[in-house]
Design a protein around this motif. Structure first.
Motif, PDB file in Angstrom:
ATOM      1  N   VAL A  48      56.377   1.064  -5.419  1.00  0.00           N
ATOM      2  CA  VAL A  48      56.508   2.484  -5.750  1.00  0.00           C
ATOM      3  C   VAL A  48      57.679   3.049  -4.954  1.00  0.00           C
ATOM      4  CG1 VAL A  48      55.328   4.701  -5.901  1.00  0.00           C
ATOM      5  CG2 VAL A  48      54.013   2.587  -6.104  1.00  0.00           C
ATOM      6  N   VAL A  49      58.676   3.585  -5.662  1.00  0.00           N
ATOM      7  CA  VAL A  49      59.933   3.989  -5.036  1.00  0.00           C
ATOM      8  C   VAL A  49      60.165   5.482  -5.225  1.00  0.00           C
ATOM      9  CG1 VAL A  49      62.418   3.546  -4.919  1.00  0.00           C
ATOM     10  CG2 VAL A  49      60.846   1.697  -5.573  1.00  0.00           C
ATOM     11  N   GLY A  50      60.585   6.154  -4.147  1.00  0.00           N
ATOM     12  CA  GLY A  50      60.840   7.584  -4.189  1.00  0.00           C
ATOM     13  C   GLY A  50      62.212   7.938  -4.730  1.00  0.00           C
ATOM     14  N   ALA A  51      62.613   9.189  -4.491  1.00  0.00           N
ATOM     15  CA  ALA A  51      63.868   9.695  -5.041  1.00  0.00           C
ATOM     16  C   ALA A  51      65.089   9.228  -4.261  1.00  0.00           C
ATOM     17  CB  ALA A  51      63.839  11.219  -5.086  1.00  0.00           C
ATOM     18  N   SER A  52      64.949   8.982  -2.955  1.00  0.00           N
ATOM     19  CA  SER A  52      66.111   8.623  -2.161  1.00  0.00           C
ATOM     20  C   SER A  52      65.819   7.629  -1.039  1.00  0.00           C
ATOM     21  CB  SER A  52      66.751   9.883  -1.556  1.00  0.00           C
ATOM     22  OG  SER A  52      65.818  10.577  -0.742  1.00  0.00           O
ATOM     23  N   ASP A  53      64.591   7.541  -0.580  1.00  0.00           N
ATOM     24  CA  ASP A  53      64.271   6.670   0.542  1.00  0.00           C
ATOM     25  C   ASP A  53      64.319   5.195   0.148  1.00  0.00           C
ATOM     26  OD1 ASP A  53      63.882   8.893   2.069  1.00  0.00           O
ATOM     27  OD2 ASP A  53      61.698   8.883   1.915  1.00  0.00           O
ATOM     28  N   VAL A  54      64.875   4.366   1.010  1.00  0.00           N
ATOM     29  CA  VAL A  54      64.944   2.928   0.801  1.00  0.00           C
ATOM     30  C   VAL A  54      63.560   2.314   1.000  1.00  0.00           C
ATOM     31  CG1 VAL A  54      65.909   0.757   1.656  1.00  0.00           C
ATOM     32  CG2 VAL A  54      67.357   2.807   1.499  1.00  0.00           C
ATOM     33  N   LYS A  55      63.160   1.436   0.081  1.00  0.00           N
ATOM     34  CA  LYS A  55      61.891   0.725   0.194  1.00  0.00           C
ATOM     35  C   LYS A  55      62.169  -0.730   0.550  1.00  0.00           C
ATOM     36  CE  LYS A  55      58.272   1.970  -0.954  1.00  0.00           C
ATOM     37  NZ  LYS A  55      57.114   2.574  -0.255  1.00  0.00           N
ATOM     38  N   THR A  56      61.346  -1.285   1.449  1.00  0.00           N
ATOM     39  CA  THR A  56      61.524  -2.671   1.875  1.00  0.00           C
ATOM     40  C   THR A  56      60.191  -3.417   1.816  1.00  0.00           C
ATOM     41  OG1 THR A  56      61.246  -1.991   4.191  1.00  0.00           O
ATOM     42  CG2 THR A  56      63.506  -2.151   3.351  1.00  0.00           C
ATOM     43  N   PRO A  57      59.676  -3.674   0.624  1.00  0.00           N
ATOM     44  CA  PRO A  57      58.402  -4.399   0.512  1.00  0.00           C
ATOM     45  C   PRO A  57      58.546  -5.833   0.997  1.00  0.00           C
ATOM     46  CG  PRO A  57      59.433  -4.148  -1.633  1.00  0.00           C
ATOM     47  CD  PRO A  57      60.218  -3.306  -0.701  1.00  0.00           C
ATOM     48  N   PRO A  58      57.512  -6.373   1.651  1.00  0.00           N
ATOM     49  CA  PRO A  58      57.588  -7.739   2.183  1.00  0.00           C
ATOM     50  C   PRO A  58      57.506  -8.783   1.081  1.00  0.00           C
ATOM     51  CG  PRO A  58      55.386  -6.851   2.468  1.00  0.00           C
ATOM     52  CD  PRO A  58      56.221  -5.729   1.953  1.00  0.00           C
ATOM     53  N   VAL A  59      58.053  -9.953   1.361  1.00  0.00           N
ATOM     54  CA  VAL A  59      58.012 -11.071   0.414  1.00  0.00           C
ATOM     55  C   VAL A  59      57.855 -12.376   1.174  1.00  0.00           C
ATOM     56  CG1 VAL A  59      60.520 -11.263   0.381  1.00  0.00           C
ATOM     57  CG2 VAL A  59      59.206 -12.241  -1.489  1.00  0.00           C
ATOM     58  N   THR A  60      57.046 -13.280   0.645  1.00  0.00           N
ATOM     59  CA  THR A  60      56.914 -14.628   1.197  1.00  0.00           C
ATOM     60  C   THR A  60      57.100 -15.636   0.064  1.00  0.00           C
ATOM     61  OG1 THR A  60      54.518 -14.648   0.870  1.00  0.00           O
ATOM     62  CG2 THR A  60      55.332 -13.881   3.013  1.00  0.00           C
ATOM     63  N   PHE A  61      57.573 -16.844   0.401  1.00  0.00           N
ATOM     64  CA  PHE A  61      57.792 -17.864  -0.615  1.00  0.00           C
ATOM     65  C   PHE A  61      58.019 -19.214   0.063  1.00  0.00           C
ATOM     66  CE2 PHE A  61      61.847 -16.246   0.639  1.00  0.00           C
ATOM     67  CZ  PHE A  61      62.694 -17.339   0.661  1.00  0.00           C
ATOM     68  N   ARG A  62      58.105 -20.254  -0.747  1.00  0.00           N
ATOM     69  CA  ARG A  62      58.426 -21.590  -0.258  1.00  0.00           C
ATOM     70  C   ARG A  62      59.606 -22.149  -1.034  1.00  0.00           C
ATOM     71  NH1 ARG A  62      53.217 -21.390   1.612  1.00  0.00           N
ATOM     72  NH2 ARG A  62      52.844 -22.620   3.507  1.00  0.00           N
ATOM     73  N   VAL A  63      60.394 -22.990  -0.371  1.00  0.00           N
ATOM     74  CA  VAL A  63      61.542 -23.628  -1.014  1.00  0.00           C
ATOM     75  C   VAL A  63      61.492 -25.123  -0.732  1.00  0.00           C
ATOM     76  CG1 VAL A  63      63.022 -23.177   0.984  1.00  0.00           C
ATOM     77  CG2 VAL A  63      64.058 -23.610  -1.259  1.00  0.00           C
ATOM     78  N   ALA A  64      61.792 -25.924  -1.767  1.00  0.00           N
ATOM     79  CA  ALA A  64      61.874 -27.380  -1.625  1.00  0.00           C
ATOM     80  C   ALA A  64      63.254 -27.822  -2.089  1.00  0.00           C
ATOM     81  CB  ALA A  64      60.791 -28.060  -2.450  1.00  0.00           C
ATOM     82  N   LEU A  65      63.880 -28.725  -1.336  1.00  0.00           N
ATOM     83  CA  LEU A  65      65.249 -29.161  -1.603  1.00  0.00           C
ATOM     84  C   LEU A  65      65.281 -30.566  -2.193  1.00  0.00           C
ATOM     85  CD1 LEU A  65      66.923 -27.922   1.707  1.00  0.00           C
ATOM     86  CD2 LEU A  65      66.746 -26.721  -0.491  1.00  0.00           C
ATOM     87  N   PRO A  66      66.312 -30.885  -2.961  1.00  0.00           N
ATOM     88  CA  PRO A  66      66.440 -32.238  -3.528  1.00  0.00           C
ATOM     89  C   PRO A  66      66.866 -33.252  -2.465  1.00  0.00           C
ATOM     90  CG  PRO A  66      68.371 -30.935  -4.055  1.00  0.00           C
ATOM     91  CD  PRO A  66      67.409 -29.992  -3.387  1.00  0.00           C
ATOM     92  N   SER A  67      66.822 -34.514  -2.805  1.00  0.00           N
ATOM     93  CA  SER A  67      67.233 -35.586  -1.899  1.00  0.00           C
ATOM     94  C   SER A  67      68.681 -35.387  -1.479  1.00  0.00           C
ATOM     95  CB  SER A  67      67.072 -36.943  -2.598  1.00  0.00           C
ATOM     96  OG  SER A  67      67.517 -37.985  -1.766  1.00  0.00           O
ATOM     97  N   GLY A  68      68.940 -35.599  -0.200  1.00  0.00           N
ATOM     98  CA  GLY A  68      70.293 -35.448   0.319  1.00  0.00           C
ATOM     99  C   GLY A  68      70.549 -34.106   0.968  1.00  0.00           C
ATOM    100  N   TYR A  69      69.578 -33.191   0.877  1.00  0.00           N
ATOM    101  CA  TYR A  69      69.703 -31.863   1.487  1.00  0.00           C
ATOM    102  C   TYR A  69      68.518 -31.649   2.419  1.00  0.00           C
ATOM    103  CZ  TYR A  69      73.223 -31.090  -2.075  1.00  0.00           C
ATOM    104  OH  TYR A  69      74.327 -31.196  -2.856  1.00  0.00           O
ATOM    105  N   ASN A  70      68.710 -30.821   3.456  1.00  0.00           N
ATOM    106  CA  ASN A  70      67.608 -30.575   4.386  1.00  0.00           C
ATOM    107  C   ASN A  70      67.638 -29.153   4.903  1.00  0.00           C
ATOM    108  OD1 ASN A  70      68.973 -30.523   7.229  1.00  0.00           O
ATOM    109  ND2 ASN A  70      69.879 -32.295   6.183  1.00  0.00           N
ATOM    110  N   THR A  71      66.479 -28.708   5.363  1.00  0.00           N
ATOM    111  CA  THR A  71      66.311 -27.318   5.795  1.00  0.00           C
ATOM    112  C   THR A  71      67.030 -27.014   7.105  1.00  0.00           C
ATOM    113  OG1 THR A  71      64.206 -27.951   6.817  1.00  0.00           O
ATOM    114  CG2 THR A  71      64.129 -27.006   4.600  1.00  0.00           C
ATOM    115  N   ALA A  72      67.416 -28.059   7.851  1.00  0.00           N
ATOM    116  CA  ALA A  72      68.137 -27.843   9.101  1.00  0.00           C
ATOM    117  C   ALA A  72      69.582 -27.429   8.868  1.00  0.00           C
ATOM    118  CB  ALA A  72      68.088 -29.100   9.970  1.00  0.00           C
ATOM    119  N   ASP A  73      70.075 -27.661   7.663  1.00  0.00           N
ATOM    120  CA  ASP A  73      71.455 -27.322   7.323  1.00  0.00           C
ATOM    121  C   ASP A  73      71.451 -26.438   6.077  1.00  0.00           C
ATOM    122  OD1 ASP A  73      74.128 -27.116   6.912  1.00  0.00           O
ATOM    123  OD2 ASP A  73      74.468 -29.265   6.513  1.00  0.00           O
TER     124      ASP A  73
END
Length: 271
Positions: A48-73
């Motif tokens: 729900v968003v007002g006329a001028s105030d910035v809204k910052t709703p939270p979000v969570t998710f997961r990501v999985a990478l293909p072979s040859g890539y890693n989360t450290a980089d």
């Protein structure tokens, strides 16, 4: 409101991400093998968003990478879900999409991470029509990069589900006369307004059912006294018989395009 650049370490990755719950993307261009899943925005509730105030709703998710890539980089890859209105995710990415400003990812394994952040919605820039109060489609951009930073693979996907964005509503109340003799008529007025994303102001929300509620002094529960239809300007007005000291307020249950609203309470001393 385009997402910014990312930085990262072995423990955390900072980037740009968006919304709701969706399944693994289906490639519309060269496949990247990146999977984004288990995304939850604002606890599953409408934004729900007002006329001028910035809204910052939270979000969570997961990501999985293909072979040859890693989360450290984090530099050789990028994954960015977003909301859009256009006919396809690819077009929507550049035409009024809503994006996360940043997120942080925590490694679960070398190729999987749990991520969290905040969506940023500025109605002065991200929402430019009142028709934007609707269910937004969900898309994702995924990219892989070469060692020199060039684009290796890219895909746009349309994801299942959607995210509801609503206009903020507000109500006011005034009961008079104050004080009032027991058994005399008490007039309760007020207004119902909602955010106008074109004018960036709150304008009257007419023809809506709004409840007048009362809480007797010394108690904690409000009871509905009557239901009134707001005038075309959003004005509210009705009369009741004064019977006891207490608090009066208006409350609005919301609609498919507009959030709920409850006014502050107006205390009336009954003599």
């Amino acid at each position: 409101m385009k997402a910014g650049s990312r930085t990262g370490t072995a423990a955390a990755i900072v980037g740009a991400l968006a919304l709701s719950v969706f399944s693994a993307p289906t490639a519309q261009a060269a496949g990247t093998g990146i999977t984004v899943s288990s995304v939850v925005i604002n606890g599953g509730r409408p934004i729900v968003v007002g006329a001028s105030d910035v809204k910052t709703p939270p979000v969570t998710f997961r990501v999985a990478l293909p072979s040859g890539y890693n989360t450290a980089d984090p530099f050789p890859w990028h994954a960015e879900p977003f909301l859009y209105h256009d006919t396809t995710a690819a077009r929507g990415a550049d035409n009024g999409g809503l994006y996360m400003e940043s997120y942080t990812c925590y490694e679960e394994s070398t190729r999987a991470a749990r991520c969290e952040g905040e969506l940023r919605i500025d109605p002065r820039y991200g929402l430019d029509a009142n028709g934007d109060a609707t269910t937004w489609k969900i898309g994702v951009i995924a990219r892989l990069f070469t060692s020199s930073g060039g684009l290796k693979a890219e895909e746009y996907a349309t994801l299942s589900g959607g995210v509801q964005v609503k206009r903020w509503a507000k109500a006011t109340v005034n009961a008079s006369p104050e004080p009032v003799a027991k058994g005399r008529t008490l007039t309760v007025t007020g207004s119902l307004k909602r955010a106008d994303w074109v004018k960036h102001a709150y304008t009257g929300y007419g023809s809506q059912s709004v409840k007048l509620q009362f809480r007797k002094k010394g108690t904690s529960v409000y009871s509905t006294v009557k239901t009134v239809t707001a005038r075309s300007t959003g004005a509210l007005k009705t009369t009741v018989t004064a019977s006891a000291d207490g608090y009066w307020r208006w409350t609005f249950g919301g609609t498919s395009t507009t959030g709920t609203a409850t006014s502050s309470a107006d205390f009336v001393d009954v003599l």
